[in-house]
Motif scaffolding. Structure first.
Motif, PDB file in Angstrom:
ATOM      1  N   THR A 110       0.939  -1.213   0.093  1.00 11.71           N
ATOM      2  CA  THR A 110      -0.114  -0.036  -0.143  1.00 11.71           C
ATOM      3  C   THR A 110       0.812   1.292  -0.168  1.00 11.71           C
ATOM      4  N   PRO A 111       1.824   1.281   0.524  1.00  8.39           N
ATOM      5  CA  PRO A 111       2.691   2.628   0.466  1.00  8.39           C
ATOM      6  C   PRO A 111       3.041   3.181  -0.936  1.00  8.39           C
ATOM      7  N   ILE A 112       2.931   2.337  -2.057  1.00  8.34           N
ATOM      8  CA  ILE A 112       3.351   2.558  -3.223  1.00  8.34           C
ATOM      9  C   ILE A 112       2.518   3.650  -3.648  1.00  8.34           C
ATOM     10  N   GLN A 113       1.192   3.420  -3.568  1.00  8.89           N
ATOM     11  CA  GLN A 113       0.219   4.564  -3.935  1.00  8.89           C
ATOM     12  C   GLN A 113       0.425   5.701  -3.156  1.00  8.89           C
ATOM     13  N   MET A 151      13.050   3.761   3.242  1.00  6.34           N
ATOM     14  CA  MET A 151      11.833   2.871   2.963  1.00  6.34           C
ATOM     15  C   MET A 151      10.717   3.452   3.903  1.00  6.34           C
ATOM     16  N   LEU A 152       9.631   3.597   3.152  1.00  2.00           N
ATOM     17  CA  LEU A 152       8.216   4.046   3.620  1.00  2.00           C
ATOM     18  C   LEU A 152       7.339   3.048   4.036  1.00  2.00           C
ATOM     19  N   ASP A 153       6.955   2.781   5.187  1.00  3.55           N
ATOM     20  CA  ASP A 153       6.245   1.581   5.614  1.00  3.55           C
ATOM     21  C   ASP A 153       5.815   1.741   7.053  1.00  3.55           C
ATOM     22  N   VAL A 154       5.062   0.739   7.477  1.00  2.00           N
ATOM     23  CA  VAL A 154       4.955   0.576   9.122  1.00  2.00           C
ATOM     24  C   VAL A 154       6.103  -0.061   9.449  1.00  2.00           C
ATOM     25  N   THR A 172       9.745  12.909  11.944  1.00  2.00           N
ATOM     26  CA  THR A 172       8.582  13.085  11.628  1.00  2.00           C
ATOM     27  C   THR A 172       7.953  12.263  11.018  1.00  2.00           C
ATOM     28  N   PRO A 173       6.787  11.179  11.488  1.00  2.00           N
ATOM     29  CA  PRO A 173       6.243  10.148  10.695  1.00  2.00           C
ATOM     30  C   PRO A 173       5.058  10.695   9.790  1.00  2.00           C
ATOM     31  N   VAL A 174       4.732   9.646   8.807  1.00  2.00           N
ATOM     32  CA  VAL A 174       3.516   9.971   8.153  1.00  2.00           C
ATOM     33  C   VAL A 174       2.348  10.075   9.051  1.00  2.00           C
ATOM     34  N   ASN A 184       2.399  11.665  -3.210  1.00  2.00           N
ATOM     35  CA  ASN A 184       2.621  12.499  -2.243  1.00  2.00           C
ATOM     36  C   ASN A 184       4.420  12.582  -2.436  1.00  2.00           C
ATOM     37  N   LEU A 185       4.927  11.637  -2.984  1.00  2.00           N
ATOM     38  CA  LEU A 185       6.403  11.736  -3.270  1.00  2.00           C
ATOM     39  C   LEU A 185       6.799  11.421  -4.682  1.00  2.00           C
TER      40      LEU A 185
END
Length: 263
Positions: A152-155, A187-190, A210-212, A160-161
């Motif tokens: 899901t982070p791909i979308q 990496m952007l994820d949980v 600063t997290p998303v 946004n990036l």
């Protein structure tokens, strides 16, 4: 006519999944029966997973076991999945549900929530040599994000990036290895769920300040089951105060909770 039929189908569906209130067992009924029924999703390791004996295990089971001990009853672990976990608790088939139950206003219309047991951080994992302090700093053509294909982070990245380069790999161990080897910047994820992979590499990791978003995950109980919910709130407070939640988190996630629950 079609609209009426559609509404009737919806009502029938709701009646099947969410029977009238009162089916959920009260605290006194659980104590009298001597068994606590807890829903755990075994497909969310390390919250829930199968051990070598093919039994459901994990962080959620450890927490549920301790709660049952505090209550003085036996624990019965009931397997649930993401689609049926809320119907199970709303209909009284289980006493409460775990499995990354993020509190949301929409879910709170259907079930009640306890105090948070843990958090999950949707944020940025990188290394100490990188200068990033905010996730928005990654929106640059000079940044390469290493991500798991199809997640899901791909979308989110696309929306946004969009300026960042993206390297797609097949699984989380490969992503963490690529970051450790310097083949990407972040990496952007949980982030909480990759602790065991991070520990396989001699690298100074950094979670961007600063997290998303920060998700607060609680126990889900049937709407209006206040006797059970209120007792669980006291139990959760004690588990946090005594460091039990932190102990189990380190055991299963291989690191401290990134954003501990503040009591």
């Amino acid at each position: 006519m079609a609209r009426l039929l559609s509404m009737l189908c919806l009502l029938v569906s709701l009646a099947m999944f969410f029977p009238v209130q009162g089916l959920a067992r009260t605290l006194d009924e659980i104590l009298s029966d001597g068994t606590l029924k807890v829903g755990v999703n075994p497909t969310l390791p390390p919250l829930g997973t199968y051990n070598e004996q093919n039994e459901i295990d994990g962080f959620d089971v450890d927490v549920a076991t301790r709660i049952a001990e505090m209550l003085g009853v036996e624990l019965e672990v009931v397997q649930v999945g993401s689609p049926d976990r809320i119907p199970f608790v709303a209909s009284g088939r289980i006493d409460f549900v775990m499995g990354a139950m993020t509190r949301t206003p929409e879910r709170a219309k259907v079930i009640d929530f306890t105090l948070p047991v843990h958090t999950e951080v949707f944020g940025v994992l990188t290394t100490e040599d990188k200068p990033y302090a905010h996730w928005k700093e990654l929106n640059s053509s000079e940044v390469t994000l290493v991500q798991v294909r199809g997640t899901t982070p791909i979308q989110f990245i696309e929306e946004n990036l969009a300026e960042a380069e993206v390297l797609l790999l097949d699984n989380y161990p490969d992503v963490i290895r690529a970051l450790a080897q310097g083949r990407g910047d972040a990496m952007l994820d949980v982030v909480d769920f990759v602790g065991e992979h991070m520990n396989n590499h001699d690298v100074e990791w950094k979670v961007v300040e600063t997290p998303v978003d920060i998700y607060y995950c609680s126990l889900g109980v049937a709407k209006g089951n206040y006797t059970l919910r209120d007792w669980l709130n006291v139990a959760i407070f004690e588990l946090h105060r005594d460091g039990v939640v932190d102990e189990y988190w380190r055991k299963w996630f291989g690191m401290d909770m990134i954003y501990p629950v503040q009591m």
